[in-house]
Design a protein around this motif. Structure first.
Motif, PDB file in Angstrom:
ATOM      1  N   ILE A  89       0.778  -1.178  -0.019  1.00 21.94           N
ATOM      2  CA  ILE A  89       0.026  -0.021  -0.051  1.00 21.94           C
ATOM      3  C   ILE A  89       0.857   1.187  -0.001  1.00 21.94           C
ATOM      4  CG2 ILE A  89      -1.763   1.410   1.099  1.00 21.94           C
ATOM      5  CD1 ILE A  89      -2.595  -1.256   2.553  1.00 21.94           C
ATOM      6  N   GLU A  90       0.758   2.164  -1.054  1.00 19.95           N
ATOM      7  CA  GLU A  90       1.518   3.492  -0.909  1.00 19.95           C
ATOM      8  C   GLU A  90       0.409   4.503  -0.522  1.00 19.95           C
ATOM      9  OE1 GLU A  90       3.981   4.697  -4.126  1.00 19.95           O
ATOM     10  OE2 GLU A  90       4.001   2.549  -5.150  1.00 19.95           O
ATOM     11  N   VAL A  91       0.753   5.000   0.449  1.00 19.24           N
ATOM     12  CA  VAL A  91      -0.420   6.060   0.882  1.00 19.24           C
ATOM     13  C   VAL A  91       0.044   7.475   0.509  1.00 19.24           C
ATOM     14  CG1 VAL A  91      -0.622   4.727   3.133  1.00 19.24           C
ATOM     15  CG2 VAL A  91       0.704   6.364   2.831  1.00 19.24           C
ATOM     16  N   ALA A  92      -1.079   8.253   0.401  1.00 21.48           N
ATOM     17  CA  ALA A  92      -0.987   9.696   0.041  1.00 21.48           C
ATOM     18  C   ALA A  92      -1.205  10.414   1.191  1.00 21.48           C
ATOM     19  CB  ALA A  92      -2.009   9.981  -0.991  1.00 21.48           C
ATOM     20  N   SER A  93      -0.167  11.331   1.721  1.00 16.63           N
ATOM     21  CA  SER A  93      -0.225  12.094   2.813  1.00 16.63           C
ATOM     22  C   SER A  93      -0.627  13.458   2.226  1.00 16.63           C
ATOM     23  CB  SER A  93       0.903  12.106   3.665  1.00 16.63           C
ATOM     24  OG  SER A  93       1.138  11.028   4.339  1.00 16.63           O
ATOM     25  N   LEU A 101      -0.653   8.781  -7.450  1.00 17.54           N
ATOM     26  CA  LEU A 101      -1.108   7.471  -7.359  1.00 17.54           C
ATOM     27  C   LEU A 101      -1.806   7.120  -8.291  1.00 17.54           C
ATOM     28  CD1 LEU A 101      -1.332   6.757  -3.517  1.00 17.54           C
ATOM     29  CD2 LEU A 101       0.773   6.373  -5.034  1.00 17.54           C
ATOM     30  N   LYS A 102      -2.985   8.005  -8.627  1.00  9.99           N
ATOM     31  CA  LYS A 102      -3.822   7.756  -9.875  1.00  9.99           C
ATOM     32  C   LYS A 102      -3.077   7.580 -11.170  1.00  9.99           C
ATOM     33  CE  LYS A 102      -7.711  10.152  -7.752  1.00  9.99           C
ATOM     34  NZ  LYS A 102      -8.730  11.472  -8.046  1.00  9.99           N
ATOM     35  N   ARG A 103      -2.256   8.529 -11.494  1.00  7.91           N
ATOM     36  CA  ARG A 103      -1.232   8.076 -12.549  1.00  7.91           C
ATOM     37  C   ARG A 103      -0.496   6.808 -12.338  1.00  7.91           C
ATOM     38  NH1 ARG A 103       4.152   9.334 -13.619  1.00  7.91           N
ATOM     39  NH2 ARG A 103       4.674   9.772 -11.479  1.00  7.91           N
ATOM     40  N   LYS A 104       0.128   6.498 -11.357  1.00  8.14           N
ATOM     41  CA  LYS A 104       0.790   5.242 -11.269  1.00  8.14           C
ATOM     42  C   LYS A 104      -0.128   4.189 -11.366  1.00  8.14           C
ATOM     43  CE  LYS A 104       4.053   4.391  -8.361  1.00  8.14           C
ATOM     44  NZ  LYS A 104       5.265   4.068  -7.126  1.00  8.14           N
ATOM     45  N   PHE A 116      -5.048  -1.078  -7.428  1.00  6.07           N
ATOM     46  CA  PHE A 116      -6.379  -0.565  -7.064  1.00  6.07           C
ATOM     47  C   PHE A 116      -6.047   0.791  -6.206  1.00  6.07           C
ATOM     48  CE2 PHE A 116      -6.659  -5.190  -7.397  1.00  6.07           C
ATOM     49  CZ  PHE A 116      -7.680  -5.406  -8.032  1.00  6.07           C
ATOM     50  N   ILE A 117      -6.874   1.741  -6.605  1.00  3.51           N
ATOM     51  CA  ILE A 117      -6.765   3.013  -5.863  1.00  3.51           C
ATOM     52  C   ILE A 117      -7.806   2.935  -4.637  1.00  3.51           C
ATOM     53  CG2 ILE A 117      -7.587   5.315  -5.853  1.00  3.51           C
ATOM     54  CD1 ILE A 117      -4.958   4.973  -6.906  1.00  3.51           C
ATOM     55  N   LEU A 118      -7.226   3.047  -3.469  1.00  3.18           N
ATOM     56  CA  LEU A 118      -8.180   2.632  -2.176  1.00  3.18           C
ATOM     57  C   LEU A 118      -8.515   4.204  -1.375  1.00  3.18           C
ATOM     58  CD1 LEU A 118      -6.051  -0.048  -0.599  1.00  3.18           C
ATOM     59  CD2 LEU A 118      -7.924  -0.410  -2.268  1.00  3.18           C
ATOM     60  N   SER A 119      -9.536   4.247  -0.744  1.00  6.46           N
ATOM     61  CA  SER A 119      -9.759   5.185   0.001  1.00  6.46           C
ATOM     62  C   SER A 119      -9.267   5.124   1.209  1.00  6.46           C
ATOM     63  CB  SER A 119     -11.480   5.204   0.331  1.00  6.46           C
ATOM     64  OG  SER A 119     -11.809   4.085   1.214  1.00  6.46           O
ATOM     65  N   PRO A 120      -9.008   6.200   2.070  1.00  2.00           N
ATOM     66  CA  PRO A 120      -8.474   6.139   3.234  1.00  2.00           C
ATOM     67  C   PRO A 120      -8.762   4.959   4.117  1.00  2.00           C
ATOM     68  CG  PRO A 120      -8.880   8.263   2.844  1.00  2.00           C
ATOM     69  CD  PRO A 120      -9.469   7.578   1.781  1.00  2.00           C
ATOM     70  N   GLU A 121     -10.363   4.751   4.501  1.00  2.00           N
ATOM     71  CA  GLU A 121     -10.813   3.737   5.127  1.00  2.00           C
ATOM     72  C   GLU A 121     -10.343   2.325   4.586  1.00  2.00           C
ATOM     73  OE1 GLU A 121     -12.595   7.461   5.432  1.00  2.00           O
ATOM     74  OE2 GLU A 121     -12.721   6.178   3.692  1.00  2.00           O
ATOM     75  N   GLU A 790      -6.469   6.165 -20.624  1.00  2.00           N
ATOM     76  CA  GLU A 790      -7.165   6.483 -19.048  1.00  2.00           C
ATOM     77  C   GLU A 790      -5.760   7.442 -18.589  1.00  2.00           C
ATOM     78  OE1 GLU A 790      -8.157   3.572 -16.272  1.00  2.00           O
ATOM     79  OE2 GLU A 790      -6.391   4.287 -14.962  1.00  2.00           O
ATOM     80  N   TYR A 791      -6.118   8.786 -18.117  1.00  2.00           N
ATOM     81  CA  TYR A 791      -5.237   9.845 -17.433  1.00  2.00           C
ATOM     82  C   TYR A 791      -5.845  10.347 -16.235  1.00  2.00           C
ATOM     83  CZ  TYR A 791      -2.599  14.124 -18.005  1.00  2.00           C
ATOM     84  OH  TYR A 791      -2.027  15.370 -17.897  1.00  2.00           O
ATOM     85  N   PHE A 792      -4.942   9.897 -15.186  1.00  3.36           N
ATOM     86  CA  PHE A 792      -5.118  10.166 -13.699  1.00  3.36           C
ATOM     87  C   PHE A 792      -6.643   9.626 -13.568  1.00  3.36           C
ATOM     88  CE2 PHE A 792      -2.036  13.355 -14.550  1.00  3.36           C
ATOM     89  CZ  PHE A 792      -1.349  13.296 -13.189  1.00  3.36           C
ATOM     90  N   GLY A 793      -6.915   8.571 -13.773  1.00 10.66           N
ATOM     91  CA  GLY A 793      -8.193   7.824 -13.476  1.00 10.66           C
ATOM     92  C   GLY A 793      -9.256   8.112 -14.440  1.00 10.66           C
ATOM     93  N   GLU A 794      -9.298   8.875 -15.235  1.00  8.36           N
ATOM     94  CA  GLU A 794     -10.339   9.360 -16.094  1.00  8.36           C
ATOM     95  C   GLU A 794     -10.092   8.760 -17.696  1.00  8.36           C
ATOM     96  OE1 GLU A 794     -13.182  10.841 -15.160  1.00  8.36           O
ATOM     97  OE2 GLU A 794     -12.526  11.141 -13.106  1.00  8.36           O
ATOM     98  N   ARG A 795     -11.214   8.185 -18.142  1.00  8.26           N
ATOM     99  CA  ARG A 795     -10.992   7.678 -19.580  1.00  8.26           C
ATOM    100  C   ARG A 795     -11.475   8.679 -20.476  1.00  8.26           C
ATOM    101  NH1 ARG A 795     -11.723   1.708 -19.430  1.00  8.26           N
ATOM    102  NH2 ARG A 795     -10.386   1.260 -17.604  1.00  8.26           N
ATOM    103  N   TYR A 796     -10.618   8.987 -21.650  1.00  5.30           N
ATOM    104  CA  TYR A 796     -10.839   9.850 -22.771  1.00  5.30           C
ATOM    105  C   TYR A 796     -10.816   9.011 -23.850  1.00  5.30           C
ATOM    106  CZ  TYR A 796     -10.056  13.043 -19.335  1.00  5.30           C
ATOM    107  OH  TYR A 796     -10.021  14.028 -17.963  1.00  5.30           O
ATOM    108  N   THR A 797     -11.831   8.994 -24.846  1.00  8.45           N
ATOM    109  CA  THR A 797     -11.989   8.274 -26.054  1.00  8.45           C
ATOM    110  C   THR A 797     -10.881   8.797 -26.930  1.00  8.45           C
ATOM    111  OG1 THR A 797     -13.907   9.429 -26.918  1.00  8.45           O
ATOM    112  CG2 THR A 797     -14.139   7.736 -25.698  1.00  8.45           C
ATOM    113  N   ALA A 798     -10.603   8.003 -28.000  1.00  9.29           N
ATOM    114  CA  ALA A 798      -9.792   8.301 -29.107  1.00  9.29           C
ATOM    115  C   ALA A 798      -9.879   7.361 -30.466  1.00  9.29           C
ATOM    116  CB  ALA A 798      -8.388   8.246 -28.578  1.00  9.29           C
ATOM    117  N   LYS A 799      -9.651   7.970 -31.299  1.00  9.66           N
ATOM    118  CA  LYS A 799      -9.563   7.252 -32.632  1.00  9.66           C
ATOM    119  C   LYS A 799      -8.483   7.220 -33.395  1.00  9.66           C
ATOM    120  CE  LYS A 799     -11.013  11.071 -35.748  1.00  9.66           C
ATOM    121  NZ  LYS A 799     -12.260  11.437 -36.707  1.00  9.66           N
TER     122      LYS A 799
END
Length: 808
Positions: A89-93, A101-104, A116-121, A790-799
């Motif tokens: 687990i790599e935590v984000a402080s 971490l989203k980029r990773k 997997f990106i995790l919430s603090p909980e 996928e860029y920082f967790g968001e998907r962008y369509t491309a042709k």
């Protein structure tokens, strides 16, 4: 199989791994020499905490880590595992780290790893030791874990010995016998060992070993703090060494692992603690191992307080003991691998962490036996450094800087801070007067953009694409203004650092280059050819430019020191060919854009108007007092001229071009604008969009291969690979959302399946959209569907842009 006398120096995890894989590939005459005992040798392996975080921004390092995990699992038994798969687990402080971490997580998808990106909980659920109130989230990689390198070493050595290898302990190397730049033998305290090949796996002792052989190994040992805690109440019932996930808090430069009922804690937060090799003791001279320096508790005060915030259970536990353990760092953070250019038969496998050890051993064995590894190791090649980088002033300072930044958020355009101005072109003072923002390129100070062009931003304000977020780091709108202005008028670009320049002359020059390249190099004097060099497995070693300057004389432009070394290595000893590296003695300027010819015609009309120039033509001529080799060609989607001259006359050439270019609105332009022009023109770049793992057919550049040639390096393998079909294809995509650009290495998806990754990314002004070069699975291209990035967790369509280098 050709059996060679192979001597491996060092029985740490790298030496044992290399012996193991050489033995698996059939080598029998292997001798491993270790100055300490077997297998707790006293080097870095002996005290390494064994944490294996596989995911890295480097695809190569990630693959080497994957292979290490696979190997260590195979070497495990139920009673004595060599690897504990407990996850990490790599935590984000900080919010910034969470975005990173989203980029990773995107990188993980690009490199074929699960994350997997995790919430603090969710972080706290995975590891109850974590205080979720002080973090923003985390990244979970289930396949990470703890390596037990000493157990693995015993297993690997046991196999190697069963295949004929011999291990010597308490044996010190004292000298080498080198004859005519070829290794012949190793002198030791146990006697002389004849050798065809020596592999230096001596860890932080490597520079001392290399010095004996006449080879500079540019690494810097540094001490790194690691402590053991007393037992934690939360771990009171634990009976296994490790069941909890690894934890890394990169914002505070800390990492944590379970050690039965307590924890091991490592810190990079402290001041750099460089260690000179002469200060490192031999095994047995002190109570501690040679790799361990006395603990400096004052350096751990703040790290301990930070640890209490993340892991409150440490409050009652307290510290048991600590060490300052020695590890190796290099100027660019990458390992040092391969055969030294100046001493044949002397191989290096240095600056390698346990994380990558078995993968490196496998690659080294392939390289030695097959002539080339299956992975592209150019970023690790010992020959990647020019002479400037072998200066301790450079590699010591830069290695220390890498220690300081090891857990920083690394941006691809973040410039190094130390050991700068090692190489400057003759135009450097002019560039500084124009407000150049410099980065380093192959050791040269290379302008990225010029503040003098900031006034152009107003002229192009309605057209400039404004970057946001990560893409806007280390960026200025001036870059876009330089791009647009060059497309409309003309740009002057310092190409001195862009390529290595080799003069290749002699009666056998044509024959030598024919064997080395995929194109028919027997071109007319004054002609220019772009061609490939392939390795023995038909992977692209480099795309080079060859200029024939005489009947038996060529100027060859290759990517860098590794490629130049490779060319020199293939020169037969008895050949009537001379290769001279003229990079430091020459310089190069490119004039690019629709007004480029006008600039040169006004400057030297007797040379640029009285004769007809054909694309791909080179001529020697004069511009004022300056002798120039001029090459005319299309350049990044527009016409352009590249002008080569001596270093001594370079400044005159710059001044004449700037003066004559004023009526045509010629401006100096930086690297960033040129790179975006390249991407916009859909041109692929060797080493960036393809490398030695790819063939010309996979990247759609098969027109640069002449199969009518009788032979060239890699021809047979190329035919075989072509019959098998491509594993990946290089294509170009257009992002549908005109407000988005990406940066590189993002994953490409076909619906929910990762099918490839981005290699280069930029903005195409003629399309009004972001464009990306990508490597994808062939089936993704054949389906002709819309893909996404996928860029920082968001998907962008491309042709797919069909007019690019797509091959289906």
């Amino acid at each position: 199989m050709d059996q060679k006398k192979i001597i491996i120096i060092g029985a740490g995890v790298v030496g044992c791994s290399t012996a193991y894989y050489l033995s698996k590939m059939g080598q029998r005459n292997i001798t491993v020499i270790e100055q300490g005992p077997l297998f707790e040798t006293g080097g870095s392996t002996s005290h390494a905490p064994g944490l294996v975080f596989q995911l890295n921004s480097s695809k190569l390092l990630t693959t080497l880590a994957n292979q290490t995990v696979e190997c260590f699992k195979e070497l495990s038994s139920d009673e004595k595992p060599s690897f504990h798969s407990v996850g990490s687990i790599e935590v984000a402080s900080t919010p910034e780290r969470l975005e990173d971490l989203k980029r990773k997580a995107g990188l993980a998808a690009s490199w074929g790893m699960e994350s997997f990106i995790l919430s603090p909980e969710e972080c706290e659920e995975k590891c109850s030791l974590i205080n979720s109130e002080n973090i923003y989230g985390g990244l979970y990689v289930p396949s990470d874990g703890i390596a037990k390198p000493l157990r693995a070493n015993e297993k690997m050595a046991e196999f190697s010995i069963s295949q004929g290898a011999v291990f010597y302990s308490h044996t010190e190397v004292t000298d080498f016998d080198v004859v005519d730049s070829q290794i012949k033998a190793v002198e030791t305290t146990a006697g002389r060992f004849e050798a065809d090949i020596v592999i230096c796996c001596a860890g932080f002792w490597g520079p001392r070993i290399g010095e004996m052989a006449g080879v500079t190994i540019p690494l810097q040992p540094l001490a790194h703090q690691y402590v053991f805690t007393n037992d934690l109440q939360e771990l009171a019932d634990e009976t296994e060494e490790v069941t909890a996930p690894l934890i890394r808090d990169q914002d505070r430069a800390m990492y944590y692992r379970q050690v039965f009922k307590g924890l091991g804690i490592g810190s990079y937060q402290h001041r750099p603690l460089p260690v000179e090799i002469r200060e490192i003791t031999k095994y047995g001279e002190t109570k501690e191992m040679p790799s361990v320096k006395p603990f400096t508790p004052e350096d751990f005060e703040k790290p301990w307080q930070d640890s209490l915030k993340l892991l409150p259970g440490l409050t009652q536990a307290g510290l048991k003991r600590g060490i300052n353990g020695i590890f190796s760092f290099t100027p660019d953070g990458m390992p040092l691998l391969g055969e030294a250019q100046n001493v044949r038969g002397f191989w290096v496998a240095e600056a390698i962490w346990v994380t990558h050890s078995a993968g490196v051993g496998k690659a080294m064995a392939e390289w030695i036996i097959n002539g080339t590894p299956s992975l592209d190791l150019e970023l690790c090649d010992i020959n990647r450094f020019d002479n400037f980088a072998l200066n301790p002033t450079f590699y010591k300072k830069r290695s220390i800087e890498n220690f300081e930044k090891v857990y920083a958020i690394h941006h691809p355009f973040m410039p190094p801070e130390t050991a700068r101005e090692m190489r400057v072109s003759p135009f450097y003072l002019r560039q500084k007067s124009l407000g150049a923002s410099f980065n380093e390129k192959l050791g040269w100070e290379q302008p990225q953009w010029y503040d003098a062009n900031a006034l152009l931003v107003e002229n192009y304000k309605n057209a400039i694409f404004k970057r946001k977020g990560w893409a806007a780091e280390y960026w200025e709108p001036t870059i876009e203004a330089e791009h647009l202005h060059t497309k409309q008028y003309a740009g002057l670009y310092d190409a001195t650092a862009a390529k290595k320049r080799l003069e290749i002359k002699g009666e056998d020059a044509v024959e030598f280059l024919q064997k080395l390249t995929t194109g028919n190099i027997d071109i007319s004097v004054g002609q220019v050819m772009n061609t490939f060099m392939l390795n023995e497995l038909a992977g692209i070693k480099d795309e080079i430019r060859v200029i024939r300057t005489g009947e038996a004389a060529f100027l060859v432009l290759c990517t860098g020191a590794v490629e130049a070394s490779w060319i020199k290595r293939h020169l037969p000893i008895e050949s009537r060919v001379a290769i001279q590296d003229v990079t430091a003695a020459t310089c190069s300027l490119a004039v690019i854009g629709p007004k480029a010819s006008d600039v040169l015609q006004s400057l030297a009309p007797e040379f640029f108007t009285s004769k007809v120039w054909q694309p791909g033509q080179a001529k020697e001529l004069f511009i004022g007092n300056v002798t120039v080799l001029a090459v005319y060609d299309s350049y990044l989607g527009t016409e352009g001229w590249e002008l080569f001259t001596t270093f001594a006359q370079g400044l005159q050439l710059w001044d004449r071009l700037v003066e004559s270019g004023q009526p045509y609105q010629l401006i100096a332009v930086g690297d960033r604008a040129l790179e975006n022009l390249r991407i916009e023109s859909l041109k692929l770049r060797s080493g960036k969009d393809f490398w030695s793992e790819h063939s010309p057919y996979e990247v759609g550049l098969h027109h640069m291969v002449d199969l009518n040639k009788q032979t060239f390096i890699g021809k047979e393998a190329l035919l075989e690979r072509n019959n098998e079909g491509p594993k990946l294809l290089a294509i170009t995509l257009e992002l549908n959302d005109p407000s988005i650009v990406v940066m590189g290495y993002e994953p490409v998806f076909d619906e929910d399946t990762a099918v490839g990754f981005v290699t280069s990314a930029g903005y195409a002004y003629h399309l009004g959209k972001g464009v990306v070069h990508v490597l994808v699975l062939p089936e993704a291209v054949k389906a002709s569907k819309e893909l996404s990035i996928e860029y920082f967790g968001e998907r962008y369509t491309a042709k797919i842009i069909r007019e690019s280098v797509v091959t289906v």
